[in-house]
Design a protein around this motif. Structure first.
Motif, short mmCIF file in Angstrom:
data_model
loop_
_atom_site.label_atom_id
_atom_site.label_comp_id
_atom_site.label_asym_id
_atom_site.label_seq_id
_atom_site.Cartn_x
_atom_site.Cartn_y
_atom_site.Cartn_z
N ASN A 195 0.84 -1.21 0.00
CA ASN A 195 0.00 0.00 0.00
C ASN A 195 0.87 1.25 0.00
N GLN A 196 0.21 2.39 0.01
CA GLN A 196 0.89 3.68 0.18
C GLN A 196 0.97 3.99 1.67
N PHE A 197 2.10 4.51 2.10
CA PHE A 197 2.29 4.86 3.52
C PHE A 197 2.63 6.34 3.62
N LYS A 198 2.03 7.03 4.59
CA LYS A 198 2.25 8.47 4.78
C LYS A 198 3.34 8.73 5.82
N LEU A 199 4.21 9.72 5.53
CA LEU A 199 5.23 10.10 6.51
C LEU A 199 4.57 10.81 7.69
N LYS A 200 4.90 10.35 8.89
CA LYS A 200 4.35 10.96 10.12
C LYS A 200 5.43 11.72 10.87
N GLN A 201 6.61 11.11 11.03
CA GLN A 201 7.69 11.75 11.79
C GLN A 201 9.00 11.06 11.47
N PHE A 202 10.11 11.76 11.77
CA PHE A 202 11.39 11.05 11.79
C PHE A 202 12.13 11.42 13.07
N HIS A 203 12.99 10.54 13.50
CA HIS A 203 13.77 10.73 14.73
C HIS A 203 15.05 9.92 14.60
N PHE A 204 15.90 10.05 15.63
CA PHE A 204 17.18 9.34 15.61
C PHE A 204 17.37 8.58 16.92
N ASP A 255 26.23 -7.31 10.41
CA ASP A 255 27.30 -8.25 10.77
C ASP A 255 28.00 -7.77 12.05
N SER A 256 27.14 -7.43 13.02
CA SER A 256 27.57 -6.98 14.37
C SER A 256 28.27 -5.63 14.37
N LYS A 257 28.33 -4.95 13.23
CA LYS A 257 28.91 -3.60 13.22
C LYS A 257 27.89 -2.60 13.74
N VAL A 258 28.30 -1.82 14.72
CA VAL A 258 27.45 -0.79 15.32
C VAL A 258 27.80 0.55 14.68
N PHE A 259 26.79 1.36 14.37
CA PHE A 259 27.01 2.71 13.85
C PHE A 259 26.78 3.72 14.98
N PRO A 260 27.32 4.93 14.84
CA PRO A 260 27.16 5.93 15.91
C PRO A 260 25.74 6.44 16.08
N ALA A 261 24.90 6.29 15.05
CA ALA A 261 23.50 6.74 15.17
C ALA A 261 22.68 6.11 14.06
N GLU A 262 21.35 6.21 14.20
CA GLU A 262 20.42 5.62 13.22
C GLU A 262 19.20 6.52 13.12
N LEU A 263 18.85 6.85 11.87
CA LEU A 263 17.66 7.67 11.56
C LEU A 263 16.49 6.75 11.27
N HIS A 264 15.32 7.07 11.81
CA HIS A 264 14.08 6.33 11.50
C HIS A 264 13.05 7.28 10.91
N LEU A 265 12.64 7.02 9.66
CA LEU A 265 11.56 7.77 9.01
C LEU A 265 10.31 6.91 9.12
N VAL A 266 9.33 7.39 9.90
CA VAL A 266 8.17 6.58 10.30
C VAL A 266 6.95 6.93 9.45
N HIS A 267 6.38 5.89 8.79
CA HIS A 267 5.24 6.06 7.88
C HIS A 267 4.11 5.11 8.31
N TRP A 268 2.84 5.53 8.03
CA TRP A 268 1.74 4.63 8.40
C TRP A 268 0.85 4.32 7.21
N ASN A 269 0.23 3.15 7.24
CA ASN A 269 -0.53 2.60 6.13
C ASN A 269 -1.90 3.28 6.03
N CYS A 270 -1.94 4.33 5.21
CA CYS A 270 -3.16 5.15 5.12
C CYS A 270 -4.23 4.50 4.25
N CYS A 271 -3.86 3.39 3.58
CA CYS A 271 -4.89 2.67 2.80
C CYS A 271 -5.74 1.80 3.73
#
Ligand SMILES: N=Nc1ccc(S(N)(=O)=O)cc1
Ligand SMILES: [Zn+2]
Length: 261
Positions: free
Chosen positions: A86-95, A110-126
């Motif tokens: 379906n189509q998903f709408k952007l609601k928020q992003f955070h880190f 493969d167990s490699k850790v990064f210093p940060a991670e961005l999450h772009l959060v979308h919801w199923n508007c259909c």
């Protein structure tokens, strides 16, 4: 034992005091992505991402992270394709980030850790009428995750970092307009995808995860800007907002797919 020590002995998260493991949870996030075990899926469509900067509204410190929130009353900022039906709408992003540059991401590769991670959060508007409903439902959310690595200064991200002092304390909010989150996406179209959960309470198993293979670069000073935020409200004893990531969860009976060989 320290407060944190006690809570983890009780199986509670040192920051959220919520459960580290959801009893009966079979598809929890985050996970370690074992690249060799991921399966190329030739049927995965290209991911279509359309963001309109005019839908960007505000930044809010919710006591876990800072959220950049969008107007989801239109379908101007949406994603579809990839693993999505379906189509998903952007609601928020955070880190999510660490106290130092050596750790901070939620997913690992493969167990490699990064210093940060961005999450772009979308919801199923259909399928659902609102974000709040979709969070609790199967196939309700799609979250695009982008790893951050230490490197060159990220020009557009600086606009966001300059606003953070205005949301230093929990439950503070500031207007933030005309930001295009596309600038936070790597050019490379490669991603892994798997079925998982929210990584903060309510930890619901409603998320199709889309994890971009390539990280984006930010400077050490820019990441340091995240660490000046506080978990605590005005008037409380100050606690810097750092290490707001959840521990790795068991893969259990899941396969991670990729859109690349
Ligand atoms: N309550 N809403 C939430 C939305 C996204 C996430 S996450 N960290 O899984 O993207 C957690 C909670
Ligand atoms: Zn997150």
């Amino acid at each position: 034992c320290s407060l944190a020590g006690c809570s983890s002995k009780l199986g509670l998260h040192p920051i959220w005091q919520g459960p580290i493991r959801i009893p009966g949870g079979t598809r929890q996030s985050p996970i370690d992505i074992r690249v060799r075990d991921s399966v190329f899926d030739p049927h995965l469509q290209p991911l279509s991402i359309t963001y309109d900067p005019s839908t960007c509204l505000q930044i809010w410190n919710n006591g876990y992270a800072f959220l950049v929130e969008f107007d989801d009353s239109t379908d101007k900022s949406v994603i579809r394709g990839g693993p999505l039906k379906n189509q998903f709408k952007l609601k928020q992003f955070h880190f999510h980030w660490g106290a130092i540059d050596d750790w901070g991401s939620e997913h690992t590769v493969d167990s490699k850790v990064f210093p940060a991670e961005l999450h772009l959060v979308h919801w199923n508007c259909c399928k659902y009428a609102s974000f709040e409903e979709a969070i609790m439902e199967d196939n309700g959310l799609a979250v695009i995750a982008v790893f951050l690595k230490i490197g060159k200064h990220h020009q557009e991200l600086q606009k966001l970092i300059d606003a953070l002092p205005l949301v230093k304390h929990k439950d503070t909010l500031t207007e933030f307009k005309n930001f295009d989150p596309s600038c936070l996406l790597p050019y490379c179209p490669d991603y892994w995808t798997y079925f998982g959960s929210l990584t903060t309470p309510p930890l619901s198993e409603s998320v199709t995860w889309i994890i971009k293979k390539r990280p984006i670069q930010v400077s050490p000073n820019q990441l340091a800007g995240f660490r000046n935020l506080l978990f605590t409200s005005v008037g409380e004893e100050e606690k810097n907002m750092v290490d707001n990531f959840r521990p790795l969860q068991p893969l259990m009976n899941r396969t991670v797919h990729s859109n690349f060989k």
